[in-house]
Scaffold this active site. Structure first.
Site, PDB file in Angstrom:
ATOM      1  N   GLU A 268     -41.779   8.742   1.341  1.00  0.00           N
ATOM      2  CA  GLU A 268     -42.404   7.992   0.248  1.00  0.00           C
ATOM      3  C   GLU A 268     -43.083   8.934  -0.741  1.00  0.00           C
ATOM      4  OE1 GLU A 268     -42.382   4.526  -0.488  1.00  0.00           O
ATOM      5  OE2 GLU A 268     -40.693   4.827   0.877  1.00  0.00           O
ATOM      6  N   TRP A 271     -40.514   9.940  -3.063  1.00  0.00           N
ATOM      7  CA  TRP A 271     -40.224   8.957  -4.105  1.00  0.00           C
ATOM      8  C   TRP A 271     -41.154   9.182  -5.293  1.00  0.00           C
ATOM      9  CZ3 TRP A 271     -36.493   5.880  -5.552  1.00  0.00           C
ATOM     10  CH2 TRP A 271     -35.587   5.387  -4.606  1.00  0.00           C
ATOM     11  N   TRP A 299     -32.426 -10.377 -22.880  1.00  0.00           N
ATOM     12  CA  TRP A 299     -33.756 -10.773 -22.416  1.00  0.00           C
ATOM     13  C   TRP A 299     -34.239 -12.013 -23.173  1.00  0.00           C
ATOM     14  CZ3 TRP A 299     -34.850  -8.459 -18.102  1.00  0.00           C
ATOM     15  CH2 TRP A 299     -34.476  -7.130 -17.878  1.00  0.00           C
ATOM     16  N   ASN A 334     -47.275  -2.320  -2.525  1.00  0.00           N
ATOM     17  CA  ASN A 334     -45.979  -1.925  -3.062  1.00  0.00           C
ATOM     18  C   ASN A 334     -44.914  -3.002  -2.880  1.00  0.00           C
ATOM     19  OD1 ASN A 334     -44.221   0.187  -4.271  1.00  0.00           O
ATOM     20  ND2 ASN A 334     -43.151   0.000  -2.314  1.00  0.00           N
ATOM     21  N   TRP A 352     -38.486  -5.838 -18.848  1.00  0.00           N
ATOM     22  CA  TRP A 352     -39.270  -5.037 -17.904  1.00  0.00           C
ATOM     23  C   TRP A 352     -40.383  -4.271 -18.602  1.00  0.00           C
ATOM     24  CZ3 TRP A 352     -39.312   0.240 -18.683  1.00  0.00           C
ATOM     25  CH2 TRP A 352     -38.290   0.774 -19.467  1.00  0.00           C
ATOM     26  N   TRP A 375     -40.288   0.144 -12.493  1.00  0.00           N
ATOM     27  CA  TRP A 375     -39.836  -1.032 -13.237  1.00  0.00           C
ATOM     28  C   TRP A 375     -38.356  -0.933 -13.578  1.00  0.00           C
ATOM     29  CZ3 TRP A 375     -41.608  -5.769 -14.198  1.00  0.00           C
ATOM     30  CH2 TRP A 375     -42.943  -6.038 -13.869  1.00  0.00           C
TER      31      TRP A 375
END
Length: 470
Positions: A268, A271, A299, A334, A352, A375
């Site tokens: 993690e 990441w 959108w 998360n 987004w 996102w």
């Protein structure tokens, strides 16, 4: 005695600070923080910054030093102050945020004209992103091969002790942190933040210690449960640099016992590293989709639905609980970040960028790289993104990760008396059950603003319009 200027940004600490160590090698250090409006920090970030700077100021004062704070254009303030104090050099941590990289470039040019060297040290990330590339020489675009290369390349620094003395800056003019007005007053919405966090270096180390002792061993099993304390909650401390990523990697790697919890946590951390890497190589990550076909995505403009999502009034309990946790504490678990983001961009088809902007304003750990990369991952338009057909069903997510409804009840008191059977889907509860729980749909709690099945089908159709492929 020679003086060096230490330009602090997202490295608000004394221990494990390579820029500070390099500055001390030059002589007396003048530590400086510049609040530059180019960063456009959100409200929760400004709250954290005030308390983090206050903590750092006290730590420096305890060592005989003085933290200088200024507000304005850093590209002008830094060279001017370096010249005024007769600095032999300026030191800072390497930044990956686009505005800081531009500030570095402009400041370096101004300092060069003054013949003052500008040195930057790796500080915010475990690896310098410009030095990692695939076998073809191009930047990685997928996490898994990046993580393999990064894991092999990570060699965290040995600990750097904080200085016993930090004389410098005492005669340099400084603004008053309290005059900056970073804390909310009318209204004071920060009570939940004060109860949840202890900004500053000491708070960061305490949080790491608690996590390693109480949660690391079970991290792989518990990290997806928002109703439990299974994550490190170190993200704001890492973002502001109150603790170094090298220190967290060292301490987690050395913790006992070995097992899946430790390995999952280290992955993690990678990441986070990958997000910084993506931003370094894609400076427009916060505003432009990395996959070009998403520039024409259909959108919807739906301001009322956006407001309902922002304020936790969508009628979907697990989504609303996540959004209220964000507002109350400046942080969101998360798993809930993925669920709430998926609901916005897929069930509601709202861009987004709108969600990223709201998170940026509300998160105490608002990080340019993590926010944008995450996102884009959920929206399906980033590198290594979630496939277009992955549309989280928030009710199923609630049953899976909050099976007893404890998380929903914590942040949704108006639903607290509902039985477990209907805590994630109150619209399916019989009228007598709702009445006994004190819930009136459409009054005390809204009905869903979108039918989940219809919303999913609309999203899949929209993705097919642009030739979506997972």
């Amino acid at each position: 005695m020679a003086k060096a200027l230490l330009w602090l940004r997202n490295d608000l600490r004394l221990a494990d600070n390579p820029a500070l160590a390099a500055a001390l090698d030059e002589g007396e250090v003048v530590p400086l923080y510049v609040l530059d409006p180019v960063a456009k920090l959100g409200g929760a970030s400004l709250w954290w910054l005030h308390h983090s700077l206050a903590s750092l100021r006290d730590d420096i004062a305890g060592r005989g030093g003085h933290l200088v704070v200024r507000r304005g254009d850093a590209t002008k303030i830094v060279p001017a102050l370096a010249r005024k104090i007769g600095a032999v050099s300026v030191h800072a941590g390497q930044a990956h945020e686009p505005w800081l990289r531009e500030s570095d470039r402009a400041a370096a040019e101004a300092l060069a004209r003054l013949d003052i060297p500008f040195h930057r040290q790796r500080s915010a990330l475990l690896l310098s992103p410009e030095h990692i590339a695939s076998r073809s020489g191009d930047p990685y675009r997928v996490y898994t091969p990046f993580s393999r290369a990064a894991f092999d390349a990570v060699h965290p620094r040995s600990p750097i002790a904080p200085p016993d003395r930090l004389a410098g800056g005492g005669r340099v003019e400084s603004e008053r942190l309290e005059d900056w007005g970073l804390l909310p007053t009318q209204p004071d919405w920060a009570d939940g933040l004060r109860g949840a966090w202890t900004p500053g270096e000491a708070g960061a180390w305490a949080r790491l210690g608690d996590f390693l002792e109480d949660d690391l061993a079970a991290y792989a099993r518990e990290r997806d449960r928002p109703d439990r304390s299974g994550t490190s909650r170190l993200s704001p401390h890492l973002h502001w640099g109150e603790i170094s990523i090298d220190a967290v990697w060292r301490e987690a790697s050395a913790a006992k016992p070995d097992g899946s919890g430790k390995q999952t946590y280290l992955k993690e951390l990678l990441w986070r590293e990958f997000a910084g890497y993506l931003l370094w190589h894609n400076p427009k990550l916060a505003v432009e989709p990395l996959r070009a076909e998403y520039a024409s995505f259909p959108w919807r403009r739906a301001p009322a639905e956006l407001r309902a999502w922002q304020h936790g009034r969508t009628g979907i309990p697990i989504v609303d609980a996540g959004m209220r946790q964000l507002w109350q504490t400046g942080w969101m678990h998360n798993r809930m970040r993925m669920v709430t983001a998926s609901f916005l961009v897929k069930h509601l088809l709202i861009p987004w960028q709108e969600g990223a902007a709201w998170f940026w304003d509300c998160l105490v750990d608002a990080d340019a790289a993590n926010n944008a990369a995450s996102w884009q991952w959920v929206a399906g338009c980033g590198t290594d993104a979630a496939p277009y057909f992955r549309v989280f069903n928030p009710v199923l997510q609630g049953w899976k990760f909050d099976p007893d409804g404890a998380y929903v009840r914590e942040f949704m008191p108006e639903l607290a008396q509902l039985p477990d059977k209907f805590i994630q889907n109150p619209w399916e509860a019989p009228e007598d059950v709702l009445r006994e729980a004190g819930v009136t749909l459409g009054k005390t709690y809204p009905r869903p603003i979108v039918d989940l099945k219809s919303g999913r089908n609309r999203a899949l159709a929209a993705f097919k319009e642009i030739g979506g492929k997972g």
